[in-house]
Design an enzyme around this catalytic site. Structure first.
Site, PDB file in Angstrom:
ATOM      1  N   GLY A  57       1.240  -1.792   0.490  1.00 53.84           N
ATOM      2  CA  GLY A  57       0.172  -0.217   0.173  1.00 53.84           C
ATOM      3  C   GLY A  57       0.721   1.041  -0.269  1.00 53.84           C
ATOM      4  N   ASP A 125      -1.593  -8.698   1.357  1.00 51.36           N
ATOM      5  CA  ASP A 125       0.443  -7.907   0.823  1.00 51.36           C
ATOM      6  C   ASP A 125       0.509  -9.263  -0.457  1.00 51.36           C
ATOM      7  OD1 ASP A 125       0.132  -5.599  -0.213  1.00 51.36           O
ATOM      8  OD2 ASP A 125       1.874  -5.733   2.076  1.00 51.36           O
ATOM      9  N   HIS A 231      -0.452   1.504   9.999  1.00 51.84           N
ATOM     10  CA  HIS A 231      -1.130   1.926   9.709  1.00 51.84           C
ATOM     11  C   HIS A 231      -2.286   1.920  10.781  1.00 51.84           C
ATOM     12  CE1 HIS A 231       0.079  -1.754   6.893  1.00 51.84           C
ATOM     13  NE2 HIS A 231       0.156  -0.953   5.736  1.00 51.84           N
ATOM     14  N   SER A 475      17.906  36.406  17.857  1.00 51.09           N
ATOM     15  CA  SER A 475      17.582  38.150  17.615  1.00 51.09           C
ATOM     16  C   SER A 475      18.009  38.772  19.367  1.00 51.09           C
ATOM     17  CB  SER A 475      16.233  38.139  16.815  1.00 51.09           C
ATOM     18  OG  SER A 475      15.032  38.461  17.529  1.00 51.09           O
ATOM     19  N   SER A 476      16.941  38.140  20.213  1.00 49.28           N
ATOM     20  CA  SER A 476      16.939  38.519  21.357  1.00 49.28           C
ATOM     21  C   SER A 476      18.321  38.798  22.320  1.00 49.28           C
ATOM     22  CB  SER A 476      15.993  37.781  21.625  1.00 49.28           C
ATOM     23  OG  SER A 476      14.745  38.159  21.739  1.00 49.28           O
TER      24      SER A 476
END
Length: 614
Positions: A57, A125, A231, A475-476
């Site tokens: 599948g 399968d 699944h 950035s701080s």
């Protein structure tokens, strides 16, 4: 009411067909699609090599379509999502390969090498592929089928176990062995030897969602399900997610416990292993790498030495947020010839590569020295030692100065507010400000009580700035580090002997320098919805300018910061991440501004309490 999950698809019934077309379009130089089927095969089938077919599948990509290439699969048969492909498609794949092998071998004295079909152990399968294989064998095709059952969550023997990510490792090894020239019977024998030692176990934070459907089931928030199927089948157990280490520990305990039960011939002497760490769908690369680090450490502690490893997406379960561990123990003691053969196959080039980016199965570094390079950068502890070395030995044994007490009060209380700042940032940014606050506070707290505040105030502030900037990051971090460095400039080495009014004037000057430094580095001005609005608001407050004691100064500053932070909520952002929100940030608090208020408020409270108790 539960609704259908939203996905990037045109229509649920067409998703597999369109996905196969997309894959073949971009890989058309290498693969072809057999018309009217879900079969993807190599454009050029090797005449003197056993061909490998796998399938099942869809929804597990890159398995199996992503491994159709030289040295691995010759063809993949794709069914609908989580559904076994029809017999006609399997038969078409076999027929195509057989025809191509015969065509390529014409004029040669050697007959076609044949086909090996690899099937995961699921009923549909096994039945569909098995029927097509038997039919082909009856026509005279040289063909064999093997069934893979590596999932040890359930089943005490191979026949009762599901086929999962270990399938990919298996057919990769078999593909390399086929490239070396092994025939079908030899490959079947090699598979038997490998499968004895191949085990997989998974853990997941969520189940999966089939396109066009609701989520199959869900894993309760704050828990992790161990042994969940690819699944969405139920798992073996559910445990609280306390931390990653406990999850990895439990998963590996179950894996090794099951391995001992299903691989009884594996002894203590057989300590080397291959490791495949598989992303079950939506787990981030960051999570995978962190998990790999913990996995190496825990396996080594349990006597398992990983000699080859790969990490990535090999067999997924759509959008499942999970990980599976596949272990292939090398029989160094019980079968050294097989062990050496497997190592040679793992090092086979160019065939042995796994994943969409063809990541090779690599030998991990044995220790950190193998991948780290020292460039002489000094740690905060080394910088602290250097700072203290400049001080008089008379400082030894002296109680922590008042400054350290106030700093620790601020840092320890701020650290507890990490979740609060993350929640604020999630509304207007990327949701990680709180983590930066916690890292910075923890880092600064480790050195605060040991700094020479009474004899080198600027040096102490500069070292705190270094730790905060480095630990806060983003950035701080640089902005707060810059603020503290600028505040340190112009301050005396000690405040002893300085009256309160003069000290307030010094602190106001330092605060102004800090604000200007932040404006310069951040290229921000008042009114752009940044921490500058609060810093400038503090310095514009009359009560701040009139304060004549340090507690009064910080109390006035905190009050002004609160007023400025509330005003910021009405502003539209023109700087920072919030500027991308297009006005949706209006009405929300800015985490950077709130942080300025919080540390000023905490400092004011600590200073006022100290004054009251004096």
């Amino acid at each position: 009411m539960t609704s259908t999950a939203t996905k990037f698809i045109a229509h649920p019934t067409e998703v597999v067909d369109e996905a196969i077309n997309g894959y073949c379009t971009i890989n058309s130089a290498r693969v072809v699609r057999l018309t009217g089927t879900g079969v993807v095969a190599l454009r050029k089938v090797h005449p003197n090599r056993v061909a490998l077919i796998c399938g099942g599948g869809s929804g597990h990509e890159p398995a199996h379509i992503g491994f159709v290439r030289d040295g691995c699969l010759t063809a993949a048969v794709c069914g609908n999502v989580f559904a076994s492909p029809p017999i006609t498609d399997v038969a078409a794949a076999i027929r195509y390969i057989d025809q191509e092998q015969r065509k390529q071998s014409q004029g040669s004295e050697l007959p076609p090498r044949g086909i090996l079909v690899v099937v995961k152990n699921y009923t549909g399968d096994v039945l569909n592929f098995g029927f097509a294989v038997r039919e082909a064998a009856a026509r005279g095709v040289s063909i064999e089928m093997i069934v893979v059952g590596d999932d040890v969550a359930f089943g005490s023997d191979h026949d009762g176990r599901r086929g999962v990510a270990g399938t990919v490792l298996l057919y990769q090894l078999l593909g390399c062995a086929a490239a070396e020239g092994l025939d079908v019977s030899e490959l079947v024998k090699l598979n038997t030897s490998i499968s004895k030692h191949l085990v997989t176990f998974g853990a997941s934070l969520s189940s999966c969602t089939i396109p066009g459907s609701q989520r199959n089931k869900d894993v309760a928030h704050g828990t992790v399900e161990l042994g969940l199927g690819i699944h969405g089948e139920r798992g073996l157990e559910v445990m609280p997610f306390v931390d990653l280490s406990s999850v990895v520990t439990r998963a590996l305990e179950k894996l090794l416990e099951k391995e001992a039960a299903v691989c009884p011939k594996t002894g203590k002497e057989d300590h080397s292993a291959f490791l495949l760490l598989n992303n079950l769908g939506s787990t981030t690369d960051l999570e995978m790498s962190v998990t790999l680090t913990h996995t190496f450490k825990l396996l080594e502690a349990r006597g398992v030495h990983v000699v080859r490893a790969a990490v990535g997406r090999y067999m997924t379960a759509l959008d499942m947020h999970g990980i599976s561990w596949t272990l292939l123990r090398l029989p160094n003691h019980s079968d050294p010839i097989l062990s050496n053969h497997l190592l040679s196959l793992a090092d086979y080039e160019p065939s042995f590569k796994l994943g969409g980016d063809w990541i090779p199965l690599l030998a991990p570094a044995t220790n950190a020295a193998d991948y780290r390079v020292d460039i002489g950068e000094r740690t905060s502890e080394e910088l602290l030692a250097a700072l203290l070395a400049k001080q008089s030995s008379a400082l030894e044994g002296v109680a922590s100065p008042a400054a350290a007490v106030h700093w620790l009060h601020v840092l320890r209380n701020l650290e507890t507010q990490g979740d609060y700042f993350n929640q604020l940032d999630a509304k207007v940014g990327d949701g990680d400000t709180g983590f930066g606050v916690m890292r910075a506070c923890r880092g600064a707290a480790t050195i605060a009580s040991r700094l020479p505040w009474n004899t080198d105030l600027p040096g102490s502030l500069r070292l705190v700035a270094h730790v905060v900037a480095d630990a806060f990051a983003g950035s701080s971090g640089p902005l707060y580090g810059t603020f503290l460095v600028a505040v340190a400039e112009g301050l005396p080495d000690t405040t002893e002997g300085i009256d309160d009014a003069t000290l307030c004037q010094l602190l106001r000057g330092s605060f102004i320098r800090g604000s200007e430094a932040v404006k310069s580095l951040g290229r921000a001005e008042k009114g752009e919805r940044t921490m500058v609005d609060v810093l400038e608001g503090v310095m514009a407050a009359e009560a701040v300018h009139n304060a004549t004691t340090v507690p009064a100064l910080f109390t006035a500053a905190a009050s002004a910061a609160r007023e400025a932070a509330d005003h910021v909520k009405t502003l539209r952002a023109t700087k920072g991440r919030s500027r991308y929100l297009g006005g949706k940030e209006i009405g929300e608090a800015d985490p950077g501004c709130e942080l300025v208020f919080q540390w000023l408020s905490l400092a004011a409270a600590s200073l006022s309490a100290a004054k009251s108790s004096a």
